[in-house]
Design an enzyme around this catalytic site. Structure first.
Site, PDB file in Angstrom:
ATOM      1  N   ASN A  83      -8.718 -57.410  -6.005  1.00 10.90           N
ATOM      2  CA  ASN A  83      -7.391 -57.739  -6.544  1.00 10.90           C
ATOM      3  C   ASN A  83      -6.363 -56.717  -6.082  1.00 10.90           C
ATOM      4  O   ASN A  83      -5.279 -57.049  -5.619  1.00 10.90           O
ATOM      5  CB  ASN A  83      -7.407 -57.733  -8.082  1.00 10.90           C
ATOM      6  CG  ASN A  83      -8.435 -58.668  -8.650  1.00 10.90           C
ATOM      7  OD1 ASN A  83      -8.846 -59.596  -7.977  1.00 10.90           O
ATOM      8  ND2 ASN A  83      -8.865 -58.438  -9.884  1.00 10.90           N
ATOM      9  N   ASP A  84      -6.733 -55.453  -6.253  1.00  9.40           N
ATOM     10  CA  ASP A  84      -5.805 -54.396  -5.852  1.00  9.40           C
ATOM     11  C   ASP A  84      -5.867 -54.139  -4.357  1.00  9.40           C
ATOM     12  O   ASP A  84      -4.842 -53.872  -3.737  1.00  9.40           O
ATOM     13  CB  ASP A  84      -6.115 -53.100  -6.620  1.00  9.40           C
ATOM     14  CG  ASP A  84      -5.481 -53.127  -7.996  1.00  9.40           C
ATOM     15  OD1 ASP A  84      -4.308 -53.542  -8.098  1.00  9.40           O
ATOM     16  OD2 ASP A  84      -6.149 -52.760  -8.981  1.00  9.40           O
TER      17      ASP A  84
ATOM     18  N   HIS B 103      -3.463 -60.102 -14.885  1.00  8.65           N
ATOM     19  CA  HIS B 103      -4.432 -59.935 -15.961  1.00  8.65           C
ATOM     20  C   HIS B 103      -4.509 -61.117 -16.909  1.00  8.65           C
ATOM     21  O   HIS B 103      -5.556 -61.388 -17.497  1.00  8.65           O
ATOM     22  CB  HIS B 103      -4.230 -58.599 -16.673  1.00  8.65           C
ATOM     23  CG  HIS B 103      -5.027 -57.589 -15.959  1.00  8.65           C
ATOM     24  ND1 HIS B 103      -6.315 -57.281 -16.308  1.00  8.65           N
ATOM     25  CD2 HIS B 103      -4.785 -56.970 -14.783  1.00  8.65           C
ATOM     26  CE1 HIS B 103      -6.799 -56.464 -15.420  1.00  8.65           C
ATOM     27  NE2 HIS B 103      -5.893 -56.254 -14.471  1.00  8.65           N
TER      28      HIS B 103
ATOM     29  N   ARG C 150       0.593 -57.981  -6.808  1.00  6.57           N
ATOM     30  CA  ARG C 150      -0.312 -59.046  -7.244  1.00  6.57           C
ATOM     31  C   ARG C 150       0.210 -59.853  -8.425  1.00  6.57           C
ATOM     32  O   ARG C 150      -0.318 -60.912  -8.746  1.00  6.57           O
ATOM     33  CB  ARG C 150      -1.697 -58.467  -7.577  1.00  6.57           C
ATOM     34  CG  ARG C 150      -1.686 -57.545  -8.759  1.00  6.57           C
ATOM     35  CD  ARG C 150      -2.992 -56.775  -8.895  1.00  6.57           C
ATOM     36  NE  ARG C 150      -3.843 -57.297  -9.936  1.00  6.57           N
ATOM     37  CZ  ARG C 150      -4.921 -56.672 -10.406  1.00  6.57           C
ATOM     38  NH1 ARG C 150      -5.279 -55.517  -9.897  1.00  6.57           N
ATOM     39  NH2 ARG C 150      -5.640 -57.188 -11.364  1.00  6.57           N
TER      40      ARG C 150
ATOM     41  N   GLU D  94     -10.417 -49.816  -3.971  1.00  7.95           N
ATOM     42  CA  GLU D  94      -9.341 -50.795  -4.155  1.00  7.95           C
ATOM     43  C   GLU D  94      -8.023 -50.278  -3.580  1.00  7.95           C
ATOM     44  O   GLU D  94      -6.983 -50.904  -3.726  1.00  7.95           O
ATOM     45  CB  GLU D  94      -9.190 -51.186  -5.629  1.00  7.95           C
ATOM     46  CG  GLU D  94      -9.149 -50.029  -6.598  1.00  7.95           C
ATOM     47  CD  GLU D  94      -9.188 -50.444  -8.063  1.00  7.95           C
ATOM     48  OE1 GLU D  94      -8.981 -51.628  -8.369  1.00  7.95           O
ATOM     49  OE2 GLU D  94      -9.412 -49.556  -8.913  1.00  7.95           O
TER      50      GLU D  94
ATOM     51  N   ARG E 164     -14.005 -53.740 -18.276  1.00  5.47           N
ATOM     52  CA  ARG E 164     -12.646 -53.187 -18.214  1.00  5.47           C
ATOM     53  C   ARG E 164     -12.324 -52.518 -19.554  1.00  5.47           C
ATOM     54  O   ARG E 164     -11.842 -53.164 -20.483  1.00  5.47           O
ATOM     55  CB  ARG E 164     -11.639 -54.304 -17.944  1.00  5.47           C
ATOM     56  CG  ARG E 164     -11.682 -54.889 -16.546  1.00  5.47           C
ATOM     57  CD  ARG E 164     -10.567 -55.916 -16.354  1.00  5.47           C
ATOM     58  NE  ARG E 164     -10.302 -56.196 -14.963  1.00  5.47           N
ATOM     59  CZ  ARG E 164     -10.796 -57.245 -14.295  1.00  5.47           C
ATOM     60  NH1 ARG E 164     -11.570 -58.118 -14.895  1.00  5.47           N
ATOM     61  NH2 ARG E 164     -10.484 -57.417 -13.029  1.00  5.47           N
TER      62      ARG E 164
ATOM     63  N   ARG F  41     -16.254 -49.209 -16.447  1.00  8.82           N
ATOM     64  CA  ARG F  41     -15.185 -48.616 -15.646  1.00  8.82           C
ATOM     65  C   ARG F  41     -14.271 -47.801 -16.557  1.00  8.82           C
ATOM     66  O   ARG F  41     -13.871 -48.275 -17.624  1.00  8.82           O
ATOM     67  CB  ARG F  41     -14.366 -49.709 -14.942  1.00  8.82           C
ATOM     68  CG  ARG F  41     -13.280 -49.087 -14.070  1.00  8.82           C
ATOM     69  CD  ARG F  41     -12.474 -50.108 -13.345  1.00  8.82           C
ATOM     70  NE  ARG F  41     -11.621 -50.860 -14.234  1.00  8.82           N
ATOM     71  CZ  ARG F  41     -10.849 -51.858 -13.831  1.00  8.82           C
ATOM     72  NH1 ARG F  41     -10.848 -52.209 -12.563  1.00  8.82           N
ATOM     73  NH2 ARG F  41     -10.076 -52.504 -14.680  1.00  8.82           N
TER      74      ARG F  41
ATOM     75  N   CYS G 238     -16.111 -56.728  -7.266  1.00  8.79           N
ATOM     76  CA  CYS G 238     -15.824 -57.142  -8.641  1.00  8.79           C
ATOM     77  C   CYS G 238     -14.411 -57.703  -8.822  1.00  8.79           C
ATOM     78  O   CYS G 238     -13.995 -58.002  -9.925  1.00  8.79           O
ATOM     79  CB  CYS G 238     -16.059 -55.985  -9.615  1.00  8.79           C
ATOM     80  SG  CYS G 238     -14.965 -54.591  -9.341  1.00  8.79           S
TER      81      CYS G 238
HETATM   82  C1  PEP Z   1      -9.536 -55.184  -8.766  1.00  9.50           C
HETATM   83  O1  PEP Z   1      -8.508 -54.548  -8.513  1.00  9.50           O
HETATM   84  O2  PEP Z   1     -10.036 -56.015  -8.011  1.00  9.50           O
HETATM   85  C2  PEP Z   1     -10.238 -54.963 -10.040  1.00  9.50           C
HETATM   86  C3  PEP Z   1     -11.419 -55.497 -10.278  1.00  9.50           C
HETATM   87  O3  PEP Z   1      -9.587 -54.238 -10.967  1.00  9.50           O
HETATM   88  P1  PEP Z   1      -8.423 -54.819 -11.914  1.00  9.50           P
HETATM   89  O4  PEP Z   1      -8.261 -56.268 -11.623  1.00  9.50           O
HETATM   90  O5  PEP Z   1      -8.831 -54.550 -13.305  1.00  9.50           O
HETATM   91  O6  PEP Z   1      -7.247 -53.990 -11.466  1.00  9.50           O
HETATM   92 MG    MG Z   2      -7.992 -52.861  -9.761  1.00  9.15          MG
END
Ligand code: PEP
Ligand code: MG
Length: 589
Positions: free
Chosen positions: A469-470, A199, A480, A446, A306, A343, A517
């Site tokens: 990402n997840d 993050h 991650r 995800e 977010r 979200r 996203c």
């Molecule tokens: C993701 O997991 O790709 C996502 C957009 O959510 P976050 O990065 O906020 O977990």
């Molecule tokens: Mg995520």
């Protein structure tokens, strides 16, 4: 007198996480408390240690009062009230008396004694279930940290307190640390740990500042005030850069600026490929502060808001419905008539949120990414979820909104979330509150189980959005945020790419748009592949939009189809990476 020897240049290699080149003095930031020395003192030294203790208490009191006034000026008296409880801790006679007595009894230095006594207080409060005392535990921790820094002659480093332009160097940064980061003060970001989807990185991309993560030894090698040059393209960090290095990067920066000017010149041009096929790029935002950048880069609305960022800005208390409503309405109003995909709350995992999660009960989680997170938390904490949804629904009346649920792992979860949303909406309408009509509902994809059941999910909602990402971390079982195994976080793994393709196809077969996203959507290597696969839109940090738009405008559908075919004909991640990078590099010349 001879000139002082120039300091030796040190090169630290990390992972390139956000592009850009920056140079400036370092602001070294540690999440954990300072190292507190322990040594014996003589009776003659008692007085001096007590005097230092009094001075530290006074200076901390002044610091907190200043902070309270600043926050009251910026956010209002209610938000500043937290600092009143901090001041009360400082005036707690028991804590102060016990520290002095401990020093006299043990004949140890005052910082060690204060550390021990405040630690005992904290351990005691941690055993009490009562909510009032839980909150007090956070107050004591914060105040104790401040007093210790004063006693040790160090300034307390919170990112909110940077007053000039600095390169932030940290062992790691939590979302609540980065909530205080601003582009006005942060020149670049370097962390020992982390990876490209942590993050802190997402925040640095949204601020448009370069970032290098996994720089392992950065906080060992860099001291507060050291000159640091950060190459976010190459993942390199130079401490005390030599004149040659500065010259080289000066030239490099000029070249990059020239290219960026070329890209920017196309910022307002239509979003269609060279053969006229439309594509859509929208922005990932954390709050209203990111909306101007989304506008400047001509984002087509917000593809991911977010909402947890709003909570992270208030680490000590949960923002109530009214406060949340104001935040969400601001974003939605500023973006109207473009749509905002809001979200719902995604806390837990790498987004710990003490104010809610420490009161959740149960032992600390061994594996928070697989734990009590996002929709799981919300479906169990109904009062929190209700206030959150009420705020979003009320805000929806100010523009165009879609609501999306994070971390959906099964149809059952999606249906439960939708049912609760419908109940909350009915409740609001019964109260006569304004709520947007016909807003759409989507599910994030995800978690691998959601990806596999994408067709089923698509039947029960209006759109899907892939959180790469997840998805990558769960598919490959690679945390991650863990710099130690960042090299294993491989989005080019063919299994990952086939799953992404499967989700896009499942959505298309049911007439439901699938957007992307996660951070990959904003990478020039991946954006053409995703559009070639048929993604309906890509949502990314606003700063990435111009370059991705420039690139896609220079591709035609035939080239994109050939790229997809070449990628799926290959099985080795490194070769796939090469194909994707070479394609982007050629187009970006
Ligand atoms: C993701 O997991 O790709 C996502 C957009 O959510 P976050 O990065 O906020 O977990
Ligand atoms: Mg995520």
């Amino acid at each position: 007198m001879p000139d002082a020897e120039p300091k030796k240049e040190i090169l630290i290699r990390g992972i390139s996480a956000a592009p850009g080149i920056a140079h400036g003095p370092a602001f070294v930031f540690f999440q954990e408390g300072p190292h507190v020395p322990c040594y014996d003192i003589t009776e003659e030294q008692f007085e001096e240690h007590e005097r230092r203790f009094d001075e530290a208490l006074l200076a901390t009191r002044q610091e907190i009062t200043r902070l309270r006034d600043t926050v009251a000026g910026k956010l209002g008296k209610k938000e500043a009230a937290i600092f009143d409880s901090h001041l009360l801790v400082l005036e707690d006679p028991a804590l102060i008396k016990a520290t002095r007595e401990h020093m006299r009894a043990t004949r140890r230095n005052i910082e060690h004694c204060f550390h021990e006594i405040s630690g005992k207080y904290l351990a005691f409060f941690a055993t009490i279930e009562d909510q009032f005392f839980k909150g007090r535990d956070a107050d004591i921790r914060d105040v104790a940290r401040r007093v210790l820094h004063k006693l040790l002659g160090q300034s307390l480093r919170t990112l909110a307190e940077i007053s000039d332009k600095r390169v932030i160097v940290a062992n790691d940064l939590t979302p609540s640390d980065t909530a205080h980061m601003s582009a006005g003060h942060a020149l670049a970001m370097v962390t020992d740990g982390g990876n490209c989807t942590s993050h802190a990185v997402i925040m640095s991309r949204s601020l448009g500042i370069p970032a290098v993560v996994g720089a392992l030894v950065a906080t060992d090698k860099i001291s507060f005030g050291d000159e640091v040059l950060v190459d976010g393209f190459g993942g390199l960090v130079y401490v005390n850069p030599s004149p040659d290095t500065l010259f080289h990067y000066g030239q490099e920066k000029l070249l990059r600026e020239k290219f960026e000017a070329k890209v920017r010149a196309q910022v307002g041009l239509s979003e269609e490929t060279a053969d006229g096929k439309p594509f859509k790029l929208s922005a990932n935002v954390n709050g209203v502060e990111d909306v101007p950048a989304a506008h400047e880069n001509h984002a087509r609305g917000v593809g991911l808001f977010r909402t947890e960022s709003v909570f992270m800005k208030h680490p000590d208390h949960v923002p109530d419905e009214e406060a949340q409503y104001r935040y969400y309405a601001d974003v939605i109003r500023e973006c109207a008539p473009e749509r905002v995909i809001v979200r719902t709350l995604d806390i837990g995992g790498d987004k710990p949120y003490g104010a809610l999660l420490t009161t959740a009960g149960g032992p600390p989680e061994q594996n928070p990414f697989m734990g009590f997170r996002a929709i799981r938390f919300c479906l169990e904490r109904k009062p929190t979820f209700r206030a959150h949804l009420r705020a979003i629904l009320r805000a929806s009346a100010h523009g165009s909104v879609k609501i999306m649920f994070p971390m959906i792992s099964s149809l059952d979860e999606l249906l439960k979330a939708k049912k609760f949303l419908a109940e909350v909406e009915a409740e609001l309408r019964a109260e006569g509150a304004a709520v947007a009509d016909n807003y759409q509902i989507g599910s994030m994809v995800e978690i691998p189980s959601a990806a596999v059941s994408a067709a089923l999910l698509a039947e029960h909602c209006d759109f899907l959005s892939i959180g790469t990402n997840d998805l990558v971390q769960y598919m490959l079982a690679v945390d991650r945020g863990n710099g130690r195994i960042a090299h294993l976080y491989e989005p080019c793994n063919p299994a990952v790419l086939s799953v992404i393709r499967g989700v896009i196809e499942a959505g298309a077969a049911r007439g439901k748009p699938v957007s992307i996203c996660g951070e990959l959507a904003g990478e020039t290597a991946f954006a053409p592949l995703f559009i070639g696969l048929g993604a309906a839109s890509l949502s990314m940090a606003p700063a990435n939009i111009p370059q991705v738009r420039f690139l896609l405008r220079h591709c035609d559908s035939g080239e994109l189809a050939a790229l997809v075919a070449a990628v799926f004909a290959e099985h080795e991640p490194k070769k796939i990476q090469h194909i994707l990078r070479a394609f982007a590099a050629k187009k970006l010349q």
